[in-house]
Motif scaffolding. Structure first.
Motif, PDB file in Angstrom:
ATOM      1  N   GLY A 165      -9.694  10.560   3.067  1.00  0.00           N
ATOM      2  CA  GLY A 165      -8.945  10.734   3.387  1.00  0.00           C
ATOM      3  C   GLY A 165      -8.430   9.913   4.659  1.00  0.00           C
ATOM      4  O   GLY A 165      -7.734   9.835   5.384  1.00  0.00           O
ATOM      5  N   GLN A 166     -10.100   9.241   5.165  1.00  0.00           N
ATOM      6  CA  GLN A 166      -9.780   8.300   6.497  1.00  0.00           C
ATOM      7  C   GLN A 166      -9.170   7.445   5.859  1.00  0.00           C
ATOM      8  O   GLN A 166      -9.290   6.393   5.354  1.00  0.00           O
ATOM      9  N   CYS A 167      -8.864   6.798   6.930  1.00  0.00           N
ATOM     10  CA  CYS A 167      -7.728   5.604   7.046  1.00  0.00           C
ATOM     11  C   CYS A 167      -8.668   4.621   7.840  1.00  0.00           C
ATOM     12  O   CYS A 167      -9.550   4.923   8.521  1.00  0.00           O
ATOM     13  N   ILE A 168      -9.776   3.731   6.701  1.00  0.00           N
ATOM     14  CA  ILE A 168     -10.325   2.233   6.851  1.00  0.00           C
ATOM     15  C   ILE A 168     -10.214   1.252   7.968  1.00  0.00           C
ATOM     16  O   ILE A 168     -10.837   0.498   8.648  1.00  0.00           O
ATOM     17  N   GLN A 169      -9.301   0.630   7.340  1.00  0.00           N
ATOM     18  CA  GLN A 169      -8.490  -0.215   8.023  1.00  0.00           C
ATOM     19  C   GLN A 169      -6.995  -0.462   8.177  1.00  0.00           C
ATOM     20  O   GLN A 169      -6.602  -0.169   6.815  1.00  0.00           O
ATOM     21  N   SER A 170      -6.919  -1.162   9.106  1.00  0.00           N
ATOM     22  CA  SER A 170      -5.173  -1.285   9.277  1.00  0.00           C
ATOM     23  C   SER A 170      -4.938  -2.671   9.608  1.00  0.00           C
ATOM     24  O   SER A 170      -5.738  -3.292  10.888  1.00  0.00           O
ATOM     25  N   PHE A 171      -3.534  -3.502   9.050  1.00  0.00           N
ATOM     26  CA  PHE A 171      -3.366  -4.498   9.650  1.00  0.00           C
ATOM     27  C   PHE A 171      -1.380  -4.401   9.224  1.00  0.00           C
ATOM     28  O   PHE A 171      -0.788  -3.689   9.041  1.00  0.00           O
ATOM     29  N   GLU A 172      -1.158  -4.393  10.567  1.00  0.00           N
ATOM     30  CA  GLU A 172      -0.460  -5.132  10.985  1.00  0.00           C
ATOM     31  C   GLU A 172       0.007  -6.145  12.239  1.00  0.00           C
ATOM     32  O   GLU A 172       0.454  -6.263  13.161  1.00  0.00           O
ATOM     33  N   THR A 173       0.515  -7.109  10.603  1.00  0.00           N
ATOM     34  CA  THR A 173       1.098  -8.163  11.394  1.00  0.00           C
ATOM     35  C   THR A 173       3.410  -8.779  10.823  1.00  0.00           C
ATOM     36  O   THR A 173       3.259  -9.865  10.944  1.00  0.00           O
ATOM     37  N   HIS A 174       3.274  -8.286  10.178  1.00  0.00           N
ATOM     38  CA  HIS A 174       4.223  -8.013   9.066  1.00  0.00           C
ATOM     39  C   HIS A 174       5.455  -8.368  10.254  1.00  0.00           C
ATOM     40  O   HIS A 174       5.012  -6.680  11.335  1.00  0.00           O
ATOM     41  N   GLU A 175       6.269  -8.747  10.251  1.00  0.00           N
ATOM     42  CA  GLU A 175       7.436  -8.777  11.427  1.00  0.00           C
ATOM     43  C   GLU A 175       8.440  -7.190  10.202  1.00  0.00           C
ATOM     44  O   GLU A 175       9.716  -7.138  11.460  1.00  0.00           O
ATOM     45  N   SER A 176       8.154  -6.678   9.351  1.00  0.00           N
ATOM     46  CA  SER A 176       9.391  -5.790   9.026  1.00  0.00           C
ATOM     47  C   SER A 176       8.513  -4.896   7.820  1.00  0.00           C
ATOM     48  O   SER A 176       7.639  -5.087   7.769  1.00  0.00           O
ATOM     49  N   ASP A 177       8.936  -4.193   7.188  1.00  0.00           N
ATOM     50  CA  ASP A 177       8.979  -2.871   5.944  1.00  0.00           C
ATOM     51  C   ASP A 177       8.226  -3.562   5.086  1.00  0.00           C
ATOM     52  O   ASP A 177       8.166  -5.215   4.933  1.00  0.00           O
ATOM     53  N   ILE A 178       6.735  -3.588   5.104  1.00  0.00           N
ATOM     54  CA  ILE A 178       6.256  -3.918   3.426  1.00  0.00           C
ATOM     55  C   ILE A 178       5.708  -3.016   2.443  1.00  0.00           C
ATOM     56  O   ILE A 178       6.069  -2.204   1.974  1.00  0.00           O
ATOM     57  N   ASN A 179       6.726  -3.888   1.577  1.00  0.00           N
ATOM     58  CA  ASN A 179       7.891  -3.457   0.485  1.00  0.00           C
ATOM     59  C   ASN A 179       6.372  -2.971  -0.983  1.00  0.00           C
ATOM     60  O   ASN A 179       6.899  -2.442  -1.411  1.00  0.00           O
ATOM     61  N   SER A 180       5.702  -4.162  -0.965  1.00  0.00           N
ATOM     62  CA  SER A 180       4.658  -3.931  -1.355  1.00  0.00           C
ATOM     63  C   SER A 180       3.470  -4.557  -1.457  1.00  0.00           C
ATOM     64  O   SER A 180       3.504  -5.682  -0.085  1.00  0.00           O
ATOM     65  N   VAL A 181       2.065  -3.534  -1.827  1.00  0.00           N
ATOM     66  CA  VAL A 181       1.099  -4.064  -1.857  1.00  0.00           C
ATOM     67  C   VAL A 181       0.418  -4.677  -2.887  1.00  0.00           C
ATOM     68  O   VAL A 181       0.259  -3.678  -4.318  1.00  0.00           O
ATOM     69  N   ARG A 182      -0.611  -5.467  -3.404  1.00  0.00           N
ATOM     70  CA  ARG A 182      -1.495  -5.928  -4.218  1.00  0.00           C
ATOM     71  C   ARG A 182      -3.028  -6.306  -4.273  1.00  0.00           C
ATOM     72  O   ARG A 182      -2.854  -7.075  -3.920  1.00  0.00           O
ATOM     73  N   TYR A 183      -3.193  -5.442  -4.644  1.00  0.00           N
ATOM     74  CA  TYR A 183      -4.671  -6.291  -4.777  1.00  0.00           C
ATOM     75  C   TYR A 183      -5.855  -6.845  -5.363  1.00  0.00           C
ATOM     76  O   TYR A 183      -5.105  -7.881  -6.160  1.00  0.00           O
ATOM     77  N   TYR A 184      -6.564  -8.512  -4.240  1.00  0.00           N
ATOM     78  CA  TYR A 184      -6.879  -9.758  -5.373  1.00  0.00           C
ATOM     79  C   TYR A 184      -7.592  -8.674  -6.159  1.00  0.00           C
ATOM     80  O   TYR A 184      -8.559  -8.286  -6.316  1.00  0.00           O
ATOM     81  N   PRO A 185      -8.179  -9.755  -7.335  1.00  0.00           N
ATOM     82  CA  PRO A 185      -8.706  -9.499  -8.447  1.00  0.00           C
ATOM     83  C   PRO A 185     -10.342  -8.991  -8.154  1.00  0.00           C
ATOM     84  O   PRO A 185     -10.436  -7.846  -8.688  1.00  0.00           O
ATOM     85  N   SER A 186     -10.396  -9.523  -7.072  1.00  0.00           N
ATOM     86  CA  SER A 186     -12.280  -9.325  -6.914  1.00  0.00           C
ATOM     87  C   SER A 186     -12.210  -8.348  -6.124  1.00  0.00           C
ATOM     88  O   SER A 186     -13.158  -7.435  -6.040  1.00  0.00           O
ATOM     89  N   GLY A 187     -11.381  -7.312  -5.807  1.00  0.00           N
ATOM     90  CA  GLY A 187     -10.983  -6.523  -4.416  1.00  0.00           C
ATOM     91  C   GLY A 187     -11.434  -6.766  -3.015  1.00  0.00           C
ATOM     92  O   GLY A 187     -11.798  -5.999  -2.181  1.00  0.00           O
ATOM     93  N   ASP A 188     -11.922  -7.414  -2.559  1.00  0.00           N
ATOM     94  CA  ASP A 188     -12.306  -7.721  -1.669  1.00  0.00           C
ATOM     95  C   ASP A 188     -10.949  -8.349  -0.594  1.00  0.00           C
ATOM     96  O   ASP A 188     -10.893  -8.926   0.800  1.00  0.00           O
ATOM     97  N   ALA A 189      -9.624  -8.890  -0.943  1.00  0.00           N
ATOM     98  CA  ALA A 189      -8.362  -8.761  -0.161  1.00  0.00           C
ATOM     99  C   ALA A 189      -6.988  -7.804  -0.736  1.00  0.00           C
ATOM    100  O   ALA A 189      -7.205  -7.719  -2.000  1.00  0.00           O
ATOM    101  N   PHE A 190      -6.465  -8.243  -0.433  1.00  0.00           N
ATOM    102  CA  PHE A 190      -5.216  -8.093  -0.971  1.00  0.00           C
ATOM    103  C   PHE A 190      -3.842  -8.802  -0.624  1.00  0.00           C
ATOM    104  O   PHE A 190      -3.728  -9.306   0.808  1.00  0.00           O
ATOM    105  N   ALA A 191      -2.886  -8.576  -1.568  1.00  0.00           N
ATOM    106  CA  ALA A 191      -2.002  -9.402  -1.173  1.00  0.00           C
ATOM    107  C   ALA A 191      -0.042  -8.311  -0.214  1.00  0.00           C
ATOM    108  O   ALA A 191      -0.580  -6.955  -0.730  1.00  0.00           O
ATOM    109  N   SER A 192       0.601  -8.420   0.435  1.00  0.00           N
ATOM    110  CA  SER A 192       1.352  -8.254   0.447  1.00  0.00           C
ATOM    111  C   SER A 192       3.094  -8.160   0.776  1.00  0.00           C
ATOM    112  O   SER A 192       2.892  -9.906   1.255  1.00  0.00           O
TER     113      SER A 192
END
Lengths: 385, 71
Positions: A261-288
């Protein structure tokens, strides 16, 4: 015209943030209490200082490793040619805005949900409707196909996530077998089965995500950390372990450990609501994708944002993103009715697709990568290839 | 009553600090290395990506075949 007015009108009951910490009130009546107050105050300010120091340290550590940009590493990679992608099927049948869709693992069936409360299962090859359910609420913002293909989950303004087993008998009333699984205290924004039909992960306007056992409806784990509505989630590809990423109205994308249940990483660079997140197929990255009109790529091992996909001419929010099979292409559905296709490595836009007559609200690439499907406020879904 | 509020603030602040300590302590790799691995993954899988390279119309169920077959 200000972008803000467009983004505010589409999310029902969205609160900008959960009740903020109440202002510390002074009550000077009893001397002992006053001393305690002072002590608490000092501890609080110590913690605030430490918190600020840690935030600065985090930024510094991340910056130290920022030795190059992704597109520089990709300079020698061949550019992509012209893409010819067209609408191959149009699925008509919803009576109102399509809000969400998901593919079945059989790469041909699709489930979609709409503002009018209808959830429809389609055969995307033939465009036939195979099942239809009317939910007791409107704004069914989330729907998902079970890995077995034998059930669908959906929910929205009813604050719940319900599972409907799909019957082979087309005449059977699906609503009769409905199973309520998840209960939140605000709208359901997204849901996804885990590797099996037995567990569902949900995100909600109440600011939390939660993992549920489908059979018993029991809450297995809850995930607290967002300061406002959580709008989206995506599970890591099964090979990479038990994590998932969520995005919210607090502009943060959080990566969670499903067991603790732990949050292990957090990213805050967007300037507004994040509507969608999706993992990169290798699992090493994600897009928002965000209301700030940009898509961004975050690398999990470098622990930072590594690319921004934006253009000055694109001023409308992104509602939904997904990768092609190899991760080279990023598809984004936008509130200006278009779909932009980005070269993930070079950071450039390779194509812009027209066709929808209103906002694109949802977009998913098929499980075998042969096509992708988009749903829109124009009441239709389109498959593109 | 005000003590309760203060206690709440304290708990929240303690949690924030704990979370930040956790996040600050994770191991990170350089962007150059991470980016190279992303690029390599793309290139290795490019040939198997139907939307990238395209598949012949006859194989793709979504693209109309060139001719109709009657049976």
């Amino acid at each position: 015209f200000p972008k803000q007015t467009f983004s505010l009108c589409c999310k029902p009951f969205r609160c900008r943030s959960l009740p903020a910490r109440r202002k510390y009130m002074r009550s000077p009546l009893v001397p002992e209490m006053a001393t305690q107050e002072v002590q608490l105050n000092e501890t609080l300010s110590h913690l605030k200082t430490e918190s600020d120091t840690l935030k600065t340290k985090l930024e510094e550590e991340r910056a130290k490793l920022h030795d190059v940009e992704l597109h520089q590493v990709a300079e020698k990679v061949d550019g992509l040619g012209q893409f010819v992608m067209k609408t191959r099927r149009t699925l008509k049948g919803h009576g109102n805005k399509v809000l969400c869709m998901d593919w079945c693992k059989d790469k041909r069936r699709i489930v979609s949900s709409s503002q009018d409360g209808k959830v429809i299962v389609w055969d995307a090859f033939t465009t036939n409707k195979e099942h239809a359910v009317t939910m007791p609420c409107t704004w069914v913002m989330a729907c998902a196909y079970a890995p077995s293909g034998c059930a669908v989950a959906c929910g929205g303004l009813d604050n719940k996530c319900s599972v409907y087993p799909l019957s082979l008998d087309k005449n059977e009333n699906l609503a009769a077998k409905k199973k309520s699984v998840a209960m939140h205290t605000n709208y359901l924004s997204a849901c996804s089965f885990t590797n099996s039909d037995m567990q569902i992960l949900t995100s909600s306007g109440d600011g939390t995500c939660a993992l549920w056992d489908v059979e018993s409806g029991q809450l297995l784990q809850s995930f607290h950390g967002h300061a406002a509505d959580v709008l989206c989630l995506d599970l890591a590809p099964s090979e990479t372990g038990n994590t998932f990423v969520s995005g919210g109205c607090d502009k943060k994308a959080n990566v969670w450990d499903m067991r603790s249940g732990q949050c292990i990483q957090s990213f805050e660079t967007h300037e507004s609501d994040i509507n969608s997140v999706r993992y990169y197929p290798s699992g090493d990255a994600f897009a928002s994708g965000s209301d700030d009109a940009t898509c961004r790529l975050y690398d999990l091992r470098a622990d930072r944002e590594v690319a921004i996909y934006s253009k000055e001419s694109i001023i409308f929010g992104v509602s939904s993103v997904d990768f092609s099979l190899s991760g080279r292409l990023l598809f984004g559905g936008y509130n200006d009715y278009t779909i932009n296709v980005w070269d993930v490595l070079k950071g450039t836009r390779v194509s812009i697709l027209f066709g929808h007559e209103n906002r694109v609200s949802t977009l998913r690439v098929s499980p075998d990568g042969t096509a992708f499907c988009s749903g829109s406020w124009d009441h239709t879904l389109r498959t593109w290839a | 009553m005000s003590n309760n509020n203060a206690n709440n603030n304290l708990i929240i602040a303690q949690r924030t600090v704990k979370q930040l300590r956790l996040e600050a302590s994770i191991r990170r790799i350089k962007v150059s290395q991470a980016a190279a691995e992303l690029r390599n993954f793309c290139l290795q899988n490019a040939s198997k990506d139907p939307l990238l390279v395209g598949v012949p119309s006859s194989d793709n169920p979504f693209r109309p075949p060139n001719s109709c077959s009657l049976f």
